[in-house]
Design a protein around this motif. Structure first.
Motif, PDB file in Angstrom:
ATOM      1  N   UNK A 155       0.857  -1.181   0.000  1.00 37.68           N
ATOM      2  CA  UNK A 155       0.000   0.000   0.000  1.00 37.68           C
ATOM      3  C   UNK A 155       0.896   1.235   0.000  1.00 37.68           C
ATOM      4  N   UNK A 156       0.606   2.183  -0.858  1.00 37.97           N
ATOM      5  CA  UNK A 156       1.329   3.446  -0.900  1.00 37.97           C
ATOM      6  C   UNK A 156       0.400   4.517  -0.348  1.00 37.97           C
TER       7      UNK A 156
ATOM      8  N   UNK B 266       5.535   9.967   2.812  1.00 37.34           N
ATOM      9  CA  UNK B 266       5.017   8.950   1.896  1.00 37.34           C
ATOM     10  C   UNK B 266       5.504   7.599   2.412  1.00 37.34           C
ATOM     11  N   UNK B 267       4.576   6.657   2.584  1.00 32.40           N
ATOM     12  CA  UNK B 267       4.921   5.338   3.089  1.00 32.40           C
ATOM     13  C   UNK B 267       4.581   4.265   2.070  1.00 32.40           C
ATOM     14  N   UNK B 268       5.417   3.220   2.020  1.00 29.52           N
ATOM     15  CA  UNK B 268       5.076   1.968   1.352  1.00 29.52           C
ATOM     16  C   UNK B 268       4.909   0.945   2.471  1.00 29.52           C
ATOM     17  N   UNK B 269       3.724   0.364   2.566  1.00 31.97           N
ATOM     18  CA  UNK B 269       3.395  -0.547   3.661  1.00 31.97           C
ATOM     19  C   UNK B 269       3.181  -1.961   3.145  1.00 31.97           C
ATOM     20  N   UNK B 270       3.487  -2.944   3.948  1.00 35.91           N
ATOM     21  CA  UNK B 270       3.125  -4.327   3.672  1.00 35.91           C
ATOM     22  C   UNK B 270       1.617  -4.450   3.879  1.00 35.91           C
ATOM     23  N   UNK B 271       0.889  -4.835   2.829  1.00 36.74           N
ATOM     24  CA  UNK B 271      -0.569  -4.851   2.904  1.00 36.74           C
ATOM     25  C   UNK B 271      -1.102  -5.877   3.886  1.00 36.74           C
TER      26      UNK B 271
ATOM     27  N   UNK C 208       7.639  -0.573   4.728  1.00 37.86           N
ATOM     28  CA  UNK C 208       8.666  -1.106   3.833  1.00 37.86           C
ATOM     29  C   UNK C 208       9.609   0.010   3.386  1.00 37.86           C
ATOM     30  N   UNK C 209       9.060   1.192   3.195  1.00 32.50           N
ATOM     31  CA  UNK C 209       9.848   2.308   2.675  1.00 32.50           C
ATOM     32  C   UNK C 209       9.203   3.603   3.146  1.00 32.50           C
ATOM     33  N   UNK C 210      10.007   4.628   3.362  1.00 38.73           N
ATOM     34  CA  UNK C 210       9.488   5.904   3.846  1.00 38.73           C
ATOM     35  C   UNK C 210      10.202   7.059   3.150  1.00 38.73           C
ATOM     36  N   UNK C 211       9.418   8.056   2.729  1.00 40.72           N
ATOM     37  CA  UNK C 211       9.950   9.279   2.140  1.00 40.72           C
ATOM     38  C   UNK C 211       9.431  10.468   2.944  1.00 40.72           C
TER      39      UNK C 211
END
Length: 462
Positions: free
Chosen positions: A416-417, A425-430, A436-439
């Protein structure tokens, strides 16, 4: 350099007059120039941006002269500017001697008033009798129109145009005037030819709109004083648009008239036809047609007509639509938007059926995947959630410290973005919700309002 003149005349819908759409910071090579009346609500809102403020002075004699020359030259007209023309005299001096002749609005209106005079030798006498201020000048113009075309036709025409939100297509104007407001004194076509400069914005679309809000105020004071008069004209527009939006009158709303679809609910509400408005808002066919033809904002705008009504049902439906706005906006095509809207509302309106017994969103259109939703309302916690088909909540994440602006699945549904007001901004494990990643946006650039993912991988793009 971007110049927007008269921002106070923009439609106040969607908080436009709050000026929140004006960026707090601009690129170094961009300049934005906005104009509005001093002391207006728009002026006060603009001051919160701490922009440089300039007071525009009245026109000097040279600038006023140039403006008059330019306005009249467009119609191959001119004024004498010295006494060498004998009895005609110095016509420019007569005009510029008026009390408000240093105001562009007054000069524009005066020049338009002079265009209708066919006998050049009578121009000096006409100039002398023009009122000294623009309000009286508008009244003068309307009096003259009534003398030529009849008070009945003029009052109906101006009132109808004044009631039309955002203008009235000339084809719609002609049909309403001929079929529903016939006059024996003159014709609508002849009238429009006479008053064209006052009602035409020159858009090339045949759109009739009073050229300045001050003229609209005079028209409303003169022809739309009572609530009954206002309702009557809105009812005429509502009836006209209803027949265009649903020509078969069977509730199918199969039409190619996007303006009728977009404007119908507004005039139904203004004419206080609450039962008809309820039927339109609860019509799946009408809403999906409007979504395809007029866009998501038109759908939400119509439901906002009932935002102040003391009914729980209207408030709940409006909230459901607002929560659906992001998923619908993500779709690029009309058909995609219709499916996204049906999917969102099938979930959210499930609990509203007892409020809306006629609400029949097609559950078969619900996407057969989990749905990302988020809660931007101040009444709900700021977070991201998942719903299984049918509406059951299967999980929720709250990685952001503030309101969530957008959340969406990657193409493989594994991540999920999301982005939000906290500038992240986050990338999450659904499945787990793990980050998973952070901006993080650079200082001064928050909030982040939009994010997406590439088709090849879940690489975020904010």
């Amino acid at each position: 350099v971007v110049v927007v003149d008269g921002v106070d005349q923009l439609s106040p819908e969607h908080g436009c007059h709050t000026m929140r759409w004006v960026p707090d910071r601009l690129p170094a090579n961009v300049r934005l120039v906005l104009s509005c009346p001093s002391g207006s609500a728009v002026h006060r809102a603009l001051r919160t941006h701490r922009a440089e403020e300039l007071q525009v002075p009245l026109l000097d004699t040279e600038a006023a002269t140039v403006l008059v020359r330019h306005l009249l030259a467009r119609y191959n007209k001119s004024l004498t500017e010295d006494d060498s023309s004998g009895l005609l005299g110095n016509q420019m001096a007569v005009l510029l001697a008026k009390a408000q002749a240093r105001l562009p609005l007054y000069l524009t209106t005066a020049c338009y008033a002079l265009l209708r005079l066919g006998v050049y030798e009578q121009l000096t006498a006409r100039l002398k009798e023009l009122p000294d201020n623009y309000v009286a000048l508008f009244e003068y113009v309307l009096d003259e129109c009534e003398q030529v075309h009849g008070k009945e036709l003029v009052s109906r025409a101006f009132a109808l145009i004044a009631c039309a939100r955002g203008g009235l297509l000339e084809s719609d104007f002609q049909e309403i005037m001929v079929r529903r407001l016939p006059s024996t004194t003159s014709s609508p076509t002849r009238l429009i030819g006479s008053i064209g400069p006052y009602v035409s914005m020159g858009t090339g679309q045949g759109l009739l709109q009073l050229f300045h809000r001050r003229l609209a105020e005079v028209v409303r004071q003169r022809y739309l004083q009572s609530t009954e008069q206002q309702r009557a004209y809105h009812a005429l527009l509502a009836e006209h648009y209803y027949h265009m939006a649903d020509p078969a009158l069977d509730g199918s709303f199969v039409t190619d008239h996007s303006r009728a679809v977009a404007e119908l609910c507004y005039h139904v509400e203004c004419s206080q036809q609450r039962a008809t408005l309820s039927e339109l808002l609860l019509s799946t066919a009408f809403t999906l047609t409007k979504l395809r033809m007029a866009g998501w904002s038109a759908v939400l705008r119509d439901f906002e007509l009932v935002a102040d009504h003391p009914t729980e049902a209207g408030q709940l439906m409006l909230q459901a639509l607002r929560l659906s706005s992001d998923a619908v906006a993500m779709e690029s095509t009309g058909d995609g938007k219709a499916v996204a809207l049906a999917a969102q509302l099938a979930h959210r309106c499930k609990d509203l059926q007892h409020h809306f017994p006629r609400l029949q969103w097609d559950a078969a259109q619900v996407l057969n995947t989990k749905e990302v939703y988020f809660a931007p309302s101040s009444r709900l916690p700021a977070g991201i959630g998942l719903r299984e088909p049918g509406g059951a909540v299967s999980g929720s994440f709250t990685p952001h410290s503030g309101q969530v602006s957008r959340a969406l699945f990657s193409d493989d549904k594994k991540q999920i973005i999301s982005c939000g007001a906290d500038g992240k901004v986050f990338v999450l494990n659904a499945s787990s919700g793990d980050i998973v990643f952070e901006l993080t946006a650079p200082d001064g650039m928050e909030p982040v309002r939009s994010a997406g993912a590439s088709a090849a991988a879940a690489a975020p793009a904010a």
